[in-house]
Scaffold this motif. Structure first.
Motif, PDB file in Angstrom:
ATOM      1  N   LEU A  61       0.752  -1.062  -0.071  1.00 31.28           N
ATOM      2  CA  LEU A  61      -0.044   0.012  -0.066  1.00 31.28           C
ATOM      3  C   LEU A  61       0.831   1.234  -0.071  1.00 31.28           C
ATOM      4  O   LEU A  61       0.586   2.201  -0.598  1.00 31.28           O
ATOM      5  CB  LEU A  61      -0.871   0.116   0.974  1.00 31.28           C
ATOM      6  N   LEU A  64       2.424   2.713  -3.227  1.00 31.77           N
ATOM      7  CA  LEU A  64       1.350   3.291  -4.244  1.00 31.77           C
ATOM      8  C   LEU A  64       1.315   4.825  -4.106  1.00 31.77           C
ATOM      9  O   LEU A  64       0.843   5.620  -4.925  1.00 31.77           O
ATOM     10  CB  LEU A  64       0.053   2.786  -4.066  1.00 31.77           C
ATOM     11  N   VAL A  72      -9.561   2.462  -0.294  1.00 29.47           N
ATOM     12  CA  VAL A  72      -9.111   0.847  -0.632  1.00 29.47           C
ATOM     13  C   VAL A  72     -10.101   0.087  -0.399  1.00 29.47           C
ATOM     14  O   VAL A  72     -10.581  -0.010   0.648  1.00 29.47           O
ATOM     15  CB  VAL A  72      -7.747   0.601   0.043  1.00 29.47           C
ATOM     16  N   ALA A 120      -6.852   1.727  -4.673  1.00 32.73           N
ATOM     17  CA  ALA A 120      -6.763   0.250  -4.966  1.00 32.73           C
ATOM     18  C   ALA A 120      -7.622  -0.679  -4.473  1.00 32.73           C
ATOM     19  O   ALA A 120      -8.569  -0.321  -3.747  1.00 32.73           O
ATOM     20  CB  ALA A 120      -5.316   0.103  -3.954  1.00 32.73           C
ATOM     21  N   ALA A 140     -10.421  -2.681 -12.632  1.00 34.71           N
ATOM     22  CA  ALA A 140      -9.453  -1.858 -12.021  1.00 34.71           C
ATOM     23  C   ALA A 140      -8.593  -1.112 -13.103  1.00 34.71           C
ATOM     24  O   ALA A 140      -8.289   0.149 -13.017  1.00 34.71           O
ATOM     25  CB  ALA A 140      -8.573  -2.532 -11.149  1.00 34.71           C
ATOM     26  N   ILE A 145      -6.975   1.946 -11.045  1.00 31.22           N
ATOM     27  CA  ILE A 145      -6.790   1.595  -9.703  1.00 31.22           C
ATOM     28  C   ILE A 145      -5.703   0.451  -9.877  1.00 31.22           C
ATOM     29  O   ILE A 145      -6.029  -0.482 -10.527  1.00 31.22           O
ATOM     30  CB  ILE A 145      -8.378   1.104  -9.297  1.00 31.22           C
ATOM     31  N   ALA A 146      -4.963   0.414  -8.625  1.00 28.99           N
ATOM     32  CA  ALA A 146      -4.131  -0.770  -8.705  1.00 28.99           C
ATOM     33  C   ALA A 146      -4.635  -1.985  -7.750  1.00 28.99           C
ATOM     34  O   ALA A 146      -5.588  -1.767  -6.983  1.00 28.99           O
ATOM     35  CB  ALA A 146      -3.056  -0.097  -7.816  1.00 28.99           C
ATOM     36  N   ILE A 148      -3.859  -5.223  -5.414  1.00 27.77           N
ATOM     37  CA  ILE A 148      -2.861  -5.901  -4.758  1.00 27.77           C
ATOM     38  C   ILE A 148      -3.653  -7.399  -4.253  1.00 27.77           C
ATOM     39  O   ILE A 148      -5.015  -7.445  -3.759  1.00 27.77           O
ATOM     40  CB  ILE A 148      -2.869  -5.197  -3.113  1.00 27.77           C
ATOM     41  N   GLU A 169      -0.849  -5.380  -9.871  1.00 30.95           N
ATOM     42  CA  GLU A 169       0.334  -4.501  -9.724  1.00 30.95           C
ATOM     43  C   GLU A 169       1.224  -5.209  -8.627  1.00 30.95           C
ATOM     44  O   GLU A 169       2.552  -4.900  -8.962  1.00 30.95           O
ATOM     45  CB  GLU A 169       0.080  -2.910  -9.513  1.00 30.95           C
TER      46      GLU A 169
END
Length: 352
Positions: A61, A64, A72, A120, A140, A145-146, A148, A169
């Protein structure tokens, strides 16, 4: 028992670390080799090991570089540390419901959770279920948007043709004391992006790595990675047998849907038909020392000051009160033990 005692490969790794002195170094061959192996295994450019899967989520996190207060998205039923990691990173959790069949974030609920502040999505593979990563990534990407991907419970699984932890990512692994690959503590982040790795390193740098995995821990992880596929196959075979023996009671105990073509079972979930049933079976398991327990409590009770909730989160509520989990070590036992476990579950249900 887990980890397995008297494993000759672990003994050899420990002896080598003792003989070459790497066990006490800040920097040595074992961590470097482990990062190379993890990156190659998952088909990503970079792997960076750290002190735990929980801190790996926070490092991911932080990498980012999001503004404080950014949102998130995560499942309303998930490992508690993920919620806390979001808060610790200065970000704001947004809860979306799970797919009731997989115990994982339902990709169909993501669009409604996205706002202009979303940066994210944390997607966890839980209890033998796997998330729809292709769909998650498509959504995403459309919004910048990332993703995880938390594969702490799914080390070695293949999800939609890719190793668990390699689709977003960033990916996250755990080597905690109960995990499929263990060093007592430990974790790793995976990524193809140079910028994310650089930011992760900067966040961890406090004169030395603030959240390190030791050389000794790395040494014992390496041989376990070599054994992982065989052990995962054994666990999967045992679970197939167990589930087959319990098909006629699925109205009482509904098993997780295993959509992975190459699953990894850290835990295996059943959804009981009532919370009372789940509590009763958990109590009997404690009494009889059977490796069954309750699920996570989830986050749906958190106040609005701590999170934004999207919808009623009913499936997450059900999972929090009705989940029964089987821990993985028993799955490495022989067929007689699996037969005994199936019989125990039948008897325990009939006791209510």
């Amino acid at each position: 028992m887990w980890p397995i005692a008297n494993d000759p490969a672990i003994r050899e790794a420990l002896l080598c670390a003792y003989e070459d002195g790497s066990w006490g170094r800040y920097h040595g061959p074992n961590v470097e080799r482990l990062e190379e192996v993890l990156a190659e295994m998952h088909g990503v450019k970079h792997a960076m090991v750290c002190a735990s899967g929980t801190i790996a989520v926070q490092i991911a996190l932080r990498s980012l570089n999001a503004q404080d207060g950014s949102e998130v998205i995560l499942a309303a039923y998930d490992f508690p540390g993920n919620f806390r990691a979001i808060q610790d990173a200065g970000l704001f959790p947004v809860l979306a419901d799970i797919d009731p069949n997989t115990w994982c974030l339902d990709a169909g609920n993501i669009e409604a959770a996205i706002s202009k502040s979303t940066v994210a999505i944390i997607v966890s593979h839980l209890h033998g279920g796997t998330a729809a990563m292709r769909q998650v990534n498509e959504i995403a990407a459309a919004h910048g948007i990332a993703v995880i991907e938390d594969a702490c419970q799914a080390t070695g699984a293949i999800v939609e043709g890719k190793w668990a932890g390699s689709s977003g990512e960033l990916g996250v692994l755990s080597f905690g004391g109960s995990k499929l690959v263990t060093a007592g503590r430990g974790g790793a982040i995976l990524t193809d992006r140079d910028d994310l790795l650089q930011r992760a390193k900067i966040y961890c740098e406090r004169g030395n790595h603030a959240f390190p995995l030791s050389e000794l821990q790395a040494a014992v992880i390496l041989p376990q990675l070599e054994q992982l596929e065989i052990r995962n196959q054994k666990r999967s075979k045992s679970l197939s047998l167990l589930r087959k023996k319990l098909t006629d009671i699925e109205s009482v105990l509904r098993p997780v849907v295993c959509s992975s073509e190459h699953p990894a079972f850290y835990k295996h979930a059943w959804l009981c038909e009532s919370s009372q049933r789940a509590q009763h079976l958990t109590q009997l398991a404690i009494r009889d020392q059977v490796p069954l327990g309750e699920g996570f409590r989830g986050f749906y009770k958190r106040p609005s000051s701590q999170t934004r909730k999207v919808g009623l989160l009913q499936h997450s509520r059900d999972a929090a009160s009705r989940t029964l989990l089987l821990h993985h070590p028993v799955l490495l036992q022989d067929e007689m033990v699996i037969d005994w476990l199936a019989t125990w579950l039948r008897c325990a249900i009939s006791e209510e």
